[in-house]
Motif scaffolding. Structure first.
Motif, PDB file in Angstrom:
ATOM      1  N   LEU A   1      10.638   5.627   2.186  1.00  0.00           N
ATOM      2  CA  LEU A   1      10.080   5.433   3.618  1.00  0.00           C
ATOM      3  C   LEU A   1      10.089   3.991   3.920  1.00  0.00           C
ATOM      4  O   LEU A   1      10.320   3.352   4.790  1.00  0.00           O
ATOM      5  CB  LEU A   1       9.170   6.382   4.292  1.00  0.00           C
ATOM      6  N   SER A   2       8.996   3.426   2.613  1.00  0.00           N
ATOM      7  CA  SER A   2       8.743   2.061   3.364  1.00  0.00           C
ATOM      8  C   SER A   2       9.918   1.147   2.824  1.00  0.00           C
ATOM      9  O   SER A   2      10.187   0.086   3.528  1.00  0.00           O
ATOM     10  CB  SER A   2       7.399   1.730   2.483  1.00  0.00           C
TER      11      SER A   2
ATOM     12  N   GLY B   1       0.637  -1.285  -0.010  1.00  0.00           N
ATOM     13  CA  GLY B   1      -0.070   0.016   0.070  1.00  0.00           C
ATOM     14  C   GLY B   1       0.997   1.329   0.047  1.00  0.00           C
ATOM     15  O   GLY B   1       0.285   2.386   0.274  1.00  0.00           O
ATOM     16  N   ALA B   2       2.264   1.077  -0.301  1.00  0.00           N
ATOM     17  CA  ALA B   2       2.739   2.341  -0.472  1.00  0.00           C
ATOM     18  C   ALA B   2       4.490   2.048  -1.159  1.00  0.00           C
ATOM     19  O   ALA B   2       4.731   1.013  -1.269  1.00  0.00           O
ATOM     20  CB  ALA B   2       3.480   2.970   1.159  1.00  0.00           C
TER      21      ALA B   2
ATOM     22  N   TYR C   1      12.986   1.912   2.932  1.00  0.00           N
ATOM     23  CA  TYR C   1      13.803   2.021   4.387  1.00  0.00           C
ATOM     24  C   TYR C   1      13.307   1.094   5.454  1.00  0.00           C
ATOM     25  O   TYR C   1      13.860   0.415   6.157  1.00  0.00           O
ATOM     26  CB  TYR C   1      13.798   3.581   4.689  1.00  0.00           C
ATOM     27  N   GLU C   2      12.004   1.014   5.793  1.00  0.00           N
ATOM     28  CA  GLU C   2      11.262   0.353   6.908  1.00  0.00           C
ATOM     29  C   GLU C   2      11.667  -0.789   7.034  1.00  0.00           C
ATOM     30  O   GLU C   2      11.984  -1.722   7.862  1.00  0.00           O
ATOM     31  CB  GLU C   2       9.671   0.568   7.051  1.00  0.00           C
TER      32      GLU C   2
ATOM     33  N   ASN D   1       7.562   4.113  -1.765  1.00  0.00           N
ATOM     34  CA  ASN D   1       8.205   5.318  -1.604  1.00  0.00           C
ATOM     35  C   ASN D   1       9.581   4.832  -0.507  1.00  0.00           C
ATOM     36  O   ASN D   1       9.690   3.606  -0.191  1.00  0.00           O
ATOM     37  CB  ASN D   1       7.378   6.376  -0.776  1.00  0.00           C
TER      38      ASN D   1
END
Lengths: 431, 431
Positions: free
Chosen positions: B135-136, B130-131, B138-139, B133
């Motif tokens: 950030l995801s 669902g994302a 990286y997570e 980018n």
């Protein structure tokens, strides 16, 4: 497109169910290991003849079995007991005996799905083999008590009976040869009622007197205490015997540990299955007896004879995890009442990623379950919908200068505070 | 008697393996939940066409499939990714999106068993959908790093690459139409060596120049740092683009958290599978690279399209638990070095049962794993054999007056002390 269908009798476990389920399994595991029980695992697939034994009959129709690519007849395990017997025979020489194991895993049965019954479910079995004495009977009962205590379940009662004593009683009355049918009838008492059971017992024993004796054996005044009941049953069975003394010894150990109040001697418990030879038991929740037994088992003294010359005496229990979960949900048990995906979610605007990641790291370091909302700058409506579906109460947000604040989605209060203070607030709330 | 055989390619898990395996799974679960990931479960059996998709080919031969009693074509899951895609399509409306789940469970493949490869094994998958980018991306990398840190594994390196950037490079060189075959060749680099790969690339692209360009793209000087490598690859791909900038953004977040040292950009990593579209990665243990990747995955942007109109972009990883366990055993990791069934065993003579049970209760209350030897008065030789098989170091015994003492089976010292003092000694030893 393929329709994303799940097979009849099977189901997905969503986080709302899976989170408490895993929590309960871990709590049980902690109790099992505190008693020196060890985990094992066996394959989901075994040779069909290994699982069915001399087999055939009802089980045969209920199991998932097929021919694999190597033309072997294979089947998915339908319980954890038969694989355990096979496991013991296969690995006997490398195991410490007595051997105490737990096994929490899936089993499969092709039976027709009914309310609360599925074709795939989890069993939590714990058994010990290699000893037949009051100490080992006591240990298993004590472990059951410790398990229910650990789950903070209020109001549970273990209904214990003794198959050996019942057989002595039947023998004393000259009807031991009909024991299998009598056991099955007695097992139906709760379902079809005393009148019907009496009627069928008369037909079976061809004697009203014998039927009445059986009924008087299995009936118990609500206030009859454990030892009085032992005395009464023993008298009906022809006097003091090994089985009645075993029950007294077990009770003495329960008393010594001050846990006897959770146990009643209930001679109506027989457990339908043939293989029990000593104590048998079922467990009922005081506030929800209708859901049936949530933990059952007993002593069997011939588990491995099908696969091995070693004759291993054992005693064991099985917790019906799915039934227990359903019961706890109905009882609004805290473990199932509030299920959240995380303790806190971090919401950020675009460009605040580094700050978000830094705060997440601090919160996680404090043992706080921290979710990062992965769509920076997304509209608040979408975010609140996400938070609601997550069941999460707290949100960390940042102002344009990247100063953090904590929003409580229940009280709707917002508190400006640095991340360490926020960690403290959430930890206080969690404790 | 039935021979207690286990199917080819399957195996029992004895306590020696199962204890550390469960410990590792719990440690991983704690890390996953600290990142806001939630557990789900899906059925072991699904409709065959749901698992195979448009299917056929290699997978078809490898899966266990059959017709059930209701004439349905069913199959045992061969991974956790396809069931996850089906799960998302089935349960989309009740899930928070982005959705982060972990799933640790068994999968089955009928492939020919080889050293370290079995027909039944456990996968530990964690994905978020669902994302799309930095950030995801990286997570997920951060979660991988946290997982290996939590297991106290020293020396691990994540080899990261970007499939989108590689495709841009291929397009820039006019060979994007051959990407699938090129990817498969590059993926074999470790196995068959650069010379052979070059040879086959020349055949495939019909151009020595293009083959050499590919080789120069995927080759990396050992000391080339992450950002230098991004610059080099970007230049080979025709200049700055979305993919190269994504890699820079990810790296900036890794740096901000001080975990960048565990990550290298390694363009030789492609992951054979078609469905990756962004970052891909494999994980190698510095001291045991030969065992292969112990955690692999990447970004895919089309997971659910087979079952649903919702197009969910995702990124995820899978830890090869059995391979990791084998590696940790070879590396003599503390988690696998000393596996004991319990911290202490209580040995008693006949008549000391109450005392034994009382002491066990106190020790367990102190969080000490306490086994009771179930055969009171058994000869010491049999008992010591039992203790050795349990791997347990400490024994509590009683003299004829029921005074307790602690025996250390390694030093062979015996200490007379009351049970509370004994509890302290064992706890000190455990800490």
């Amino acid at each position: 497109m393929i329709e994303p269908l799940v097979l009849k009798g099977f189901r997905d476990s969503l986080p709302k169910t899976e989170i408490p389920r895993r929590k309960i399994m871990r709590m049980l595991e902690d109790v099992f290991t505190s008693y020196g029980f060890v985990p094992i695992d066996t394959p989901a697939l075994e040779y069909t003849n290994v699982l069915l034994g001399k087999g055939g009959g009802e089980t045969d129709k209920q199991i998932f079995h097929f021919q694999d690519n190597g033309k072997r007849e294979v089947a998915m395990r339908f319980d954890l007991t038969v694989p355990f017997a096979r496991f013991l025979a296969t690995n006997f020489s490398s195991l410490p005996i007595p051997f105490k194991r737990y096994h929490m895993s899936k089993v499969w049965r092709g039976e027709n799905p009914q309310k609360g019954r599925y074709r795939e479910f989890i069993q939590c079995d714990f058994d010990m083999v290699g000893a037949d004495n009051a100490l080992s009977d006591y240990e298993i009962l004590s472990l059951m008590d410790a398990s229910f205590k650990a789950l903070s379940i209020e109001g549970y009662t273990f209904h214990v009976s003794h198959r050996g004593l019942f057989n002595t009683f039947l023998e004393h009355n000259g009807i031991l040869d009909k024991s299998v049918d009598i056991l099955r009838l007695v097992d139906k008492l709760r379902k079809i009622g005393e009148e019907e059971v009496t009627k069928q017992l008369i037909e079976l024993t061809e004697s009203e007197e014998k039927a009445k004796k059986i009924i008087s054996y299995i009936s118990r005044a609500e206030d009859e205490n454990f030892l009085d009941c032992v005395n009464r049953l023993e008298a009906l069975a022809g006097g003091e015997c090994e089985s009645s003394n075993r029950l007294r010894e077990i009770y003495a150990l329960l008393q010594a540990q001050g846990i006897e109040k959770h146990f009643i001697l209930d001679p109506s418990i027989t457990r339908g299955l043939d293989y029990y030879t000593g104590i048998v038991y079922e467990t009922f929740l005081d506030e929800l007896p209708s859901i049936g037994s949530v933990c059952s088992g007993g002593r069997y003294n011939n588990l491995t004879s099908l696969y091995s010359k070693e004759c291993l005496q054992g005693v064991g229990s099985s917790i019906g995890l799915d039934r227990l979960l359903a019961a706890l949900e109905e009882l609004k048990h805290p473990l199932l009442k509030e299920v959240a995906n995380a303790d806190v979610i971090i919401y950020m605007k675009e460009g605040q990623e580094k700050k978000a990641v830094e705060c997440a790291s601090i919160l996680r370091g404090e043992g706080i379950k921290t979710d990062i909302y992965l769509l920076p700058g997304k509209k608040m409506k979408a975010f609140y919908d996400y938070a609601a579906k997550c069941g999460t109460r707290f949100v960390v947000m940042f102002d344009d200068d990247c100063k953090e604040s904590l929003k409580d989605l229940i009280t709707r209060d917002t508190t400006a505070a640095d991340i360490n203070t926020i960690a403290k607030i959430i930890k206080e709330h969690n404790s």
